[in-house]
Scaffold this active site. Structure first.
Site, mmCIF file in Angstrom:
data_model
loop_
_atom_site.group_PDB
_atom_site.id
_atom_site.type_symbol
_atom_site.label_atom_id
_atom_site.label_comp_id
_atom_site.label_asym_id
_atom_site.label_seq_id
_atom_site.Cartn_x
_atom_site.Cartn_y
_atom_site.Cartn_z
ATOM 1 N N SER A 485 0.676 -1.276 -0.061
ATOM 2 C CA SER A 485 -0.171 0.034 0.185
ATOM 3 C C SER A 485 0.903 1.143 -0.049
ATOM 4 O O SER A 485 0.621 2.294 -0.860
ATOM 5 C CB SER A 485 -0.921 -0.012 1.294
ATOM 6 O OG SER A 485 -1.796 1.187 1.181
ATOM 7 N N GLY A 488 2.251 1.928 -3.316
ATOM 8 C CA GLY A 488 1.098 2.508 -4.208
ATOM 9 C C GLY A 488 0.816 3.785 -4.103
ATOM 10 O O GLY A 488 0.831 4.534 -5.132
ATOM 11 N N HIS A 489 1.147 4.378 -2.595
ATOM 12 C CA HIS A 489 0.968 5.935 -2.467
ATOM 13 C C HIS A 489 1.943 6.562 -2.781
ATOM 14 O O HIS A 489 1.915 7.774 -3.548
ATOM 15 C CB HIS A 489 0.638 5.821 -1.067
ATOM 16 C CG HIS A 489 -0.713 5.889 -0.620
ATOM 17 N ND1 HIS A 489 -1.014 4.436 0.012
ATOM 18 C CD2 HIS A 489 -1.897 6.286 -0.200
ATOM 19 C CE1 HIS A 489 -2.514 4.412 0.075
ATOM 20 N NE2 HIS A 489 -2.850 5.505 0.106
ATOM 21 N N GLU A 490 3.265 5.972 -2.709
ATOM 22 C CA GLU A 490 4.300 6.633 -3.437
ATOM 23 C C GLU A 490 4.493 6.912 -4.748
ATOM 24 O O GLU A 490 5.013 7.684 -5.344
ATOM 25 C CB GLU A 490 5.606 5.878 -2.909
ATOM 26 C CG GLU A 490 6.970 6.565 -2.933
ATOM 27 C CD GLU A 490 7.162 8.115 -2.578
ATOM 28 O OE1 GLU A 490 7.846 8.966 -3.273
ATOM 29 O OE2 GLU A 490 6.772 8.168 -1.255
ATOM 30 N N MET A 493 1.958 9.546 -5.659
ATOM 31 C CA MET A 493 2.853 10.982 -5.417
ATOM 32 C C MET A 493 4.057 11.050 -6.311
ATOM 33 O O MET A 493 4.314 12.315 -6.755
ATOM 34 C CB MET A 493 3.195 11.001 -3.930
ATOM 35 C CG MET A 493 2.413 10.927 -2.819
ATOM 36 S SD MET A 493 1.090 12.455 -3.143
ATOM 37 C CE MET A 493 1.968 13.961 -2.806
#
Length: 552
Positions: A485, A488-490, A493
């Site tokens: 997760s 995925g967020h990185e 961004m």
């Protein structure tokens, strides 16, 4: 004449002239008396006298000790009736032990008025912003972000359509794996081929906006949509792959001498405990081999049947079913979903209108309260003489972004989970619309991750945590889920800011030790304190991540 008038306003009881009771002027007094039987319909006091005699002292004669039971019952009934006639002329207030609406012990949960107030507050913000812009520039809105939204729209639409269409290749690939009798079967080489295709697919579409040099607004939409359809494609391919393996096992049991008799493998369910089989059945010892074989066939057949019992694999391997799944607001594939009876077109209209309204508000918030702050901070950081001055500028920028990012976060939540997913649920008649829970009451980040984005939580729980549990411990599976997760967020961004800094990855991985601290005996159970910490870290983290990614 005077005598007649006097008789009109007085009546005689026991030979004494007394004024007639008048109808009270206060309507509340009248209503209170009527409800308890103290007034007749015409407003006069109901008579307590015996109607046969017309006159009574208002008191009953004491009963003798040897009175029959019937007389005692009649006397008791009359006393109850007289007690009901005694009322105060001034209305009373009933006091009881009660709590306020906001009390933690209160069962009251309807605070929709604050939801309305939220939208009224945003309307006030837009109106004041328009008036200020008209005063300063002569135009109600600035054109910076608006121009970004309209740049290369047709190119974005065609690319997004091609990306979505390319996910449908999983259907012919799966049919190839299912019909194969050799190394192309899912359990042999099919899973590896599907995984390689998904990896190549992700690399292509993540790099696509960079190759076409799109704006950051287009990259936000396209990257999020790409990750969404990657999860959809993975769930579709791997669940159907599991079903094809189950079908082959069931067919092989027609010749049980050479078939495997191991327990049926059940795919992790989003509504039950992950990767746990029915241990009672596994441990059960059958004295009759035929009975054990029959039960195994039944378990395999149940695994191939939809939860609603209407469709059985491979009846779902159709283009119509695949397209329907791609449109349904879910990331976990099932053969069949619960449906509503029909589309409510008025509800669909309002949700579609709300989507554009939220996009408008997001644009105004970004244009007026986020972009100018970041632009000013970037100019000031170009000629900073010392580190302390840099930290001061960053701190001021973060403080100025706190409220705009809180509003942005709430609007993004509403536009995605309430309106976009709600609109697609209405289009597809998808009945399960539990896309989020009361995440605003979260006490730690694990609770927040479960409740604010239920579709993604179900996917990670089923396809990451559930898939890893047979090979590692519960804590390691949780760590792997958080790691994926965070990556995925990185990735999101990095695509938005075109920078790989790792701030988002580090912040999300730090949630695990924070959760461990919050679950110690010194902090656990203090829900108000933990909820305050959650909101402070949420609001501060959003503005801090933005400032660090853009300015550093």
């Amino acid at each position: 004449m005077a005598s007649s008038n006097s008789h009109q306003h007085h009546h005689v009881i026991d030979g004494i002239i007394r004024p007639r009771p008048l109808k009270p002027g206060n309507p509340m007094v009248l209503r209170a008396q009527e409800e308890h039987g103290g007034l007749k319909a015409n407003g006069n006091l109901s008579k307590l006298e015996n109607p046969s005699s017309g006159m009574s002292s208002g008191r009953s004669t004491p009963l003798p000790p040897d009175a029959p039971p019937s007389a005692v019952s009649i006397s008791s009934a009359r006393r109850q009736k007289r007690a009901q006639q005694k009322h105060r002329l001034f209305p009373t207030i009933d006091y009881a032990a009660r709590v306020s609406h906001f009390d933690p012990k209160s069962d009251y949960r309807d605070f929709r008025g604050f939801f309305v107030l939220f939208w009224i507050g945003l309307a006030i913000m837009v109106i004041t912003t328009m008036l200020r812009n008209i005063k300063d520039t002569g135009f109600p809105f600035r054109a910076g972000v608006w121009s970004l939204l309209t740049e290369r729209v047709s190119q974005l639409a065609l690319s997004d359509g091609a990306m979505v269409l390319s996910t449908s290749l999983s259907l012919p690939l799966h049919k190839l794996f299912r019909n194969s009798k050799g190394w192309l079967r899912w359990e042999n080489g099919g899973m590896a081929i599907q995984s390689i295709y998904q990896a190549a697919w992700l690399v292509l579409w993540v790099n696509w906006p960079f190759m076409l040099n799109w704006t950051w607004t287009a990259q936000v939409f396209f990257t999020l949509h790409t990750i969404t359809f990657l999860m959809k494609m993975h769930s579709y391919a791997f669940y159907n792959g599991h079903l094809s393996t189950t079908e082959h096992r069931l067919s092989a049991l027609d010749n049980p001498e050479s078939a495997s008799t191991a327990a049926a493998v059940r795919y992790p369910s989003i509504s039950s405990r992950l990767n746990e089989y029915d241990e009672a059945k596994e441990r059960k010892k059958h004295s009759d081999e035929d009975e054990a074989l029959a039960e195994l066939r039944e378990d395999l057949a149940l695994e191939l049947t939809s939860p609603l019992g209407q469709v059985t694999y491979p009846q779902n391997l159709t283009l119509c079913n695949c397209v329907d799944y791609m449109l349904c607001p879910t990331l976990c594939y099932e053969i069949e979903y619960p449906r509503t009876e029909r589309i409510q077109y008025l509800e669909l209209f309002w949700k579609t209108l709300a989507v554009f309204g939220c996009i408008f508000l997001l644009t105004v918030t970004s244009e007026e309260f986020i972009v100018p702050v970041l632009h000013d901070a970037s100019l000031r950081l170009e000629n900073v003489p010392s580190t302390s001055e840099t930290l001061l500028i960053l701190s001021e920028t973060i403080s100025l972004l706190l409220f705009p990012f809180m509003v942005t976060f709430l609007l993004v939540f509403l536009v995605i989970f309430e309106y976009v997913l709600g609109a697609f649920a209405e289009i597809t008649c998808f009945a399960d619309r539990h896309f989020y829970s009361d995440w605003w009451n979260s006490c730690d980040w694990l609770e927040f991750s479960r409740e604010w984005n239920i579709p993604v939580h179900h996917f990670l729980r089923r396809h990451v945590y559930g898939a890893s549990r047979p090979y590692m411990s519960r804590n390691m599976s949780t760590l792997v889920t958080f790691l994926l997760s965070a990556l995925g967020h990185e990735l999101v961004m990095g695509c938005i800011t075109k920078k790989l800094r790792g701030y988002g990855f580090l912040a999300q991985m730090l949630q695990l030790p924070i959760v461990a601290l919050q679950r110690t005996r010194w902090v656990k159970g203090k829900r108000l304190f933990n909820n305050i910490c959650f909101w402070i870290s949420m609001i501060l983290g959003l503005s801090m991540m933005c400032a660090l990614y853009v300015l550093v």
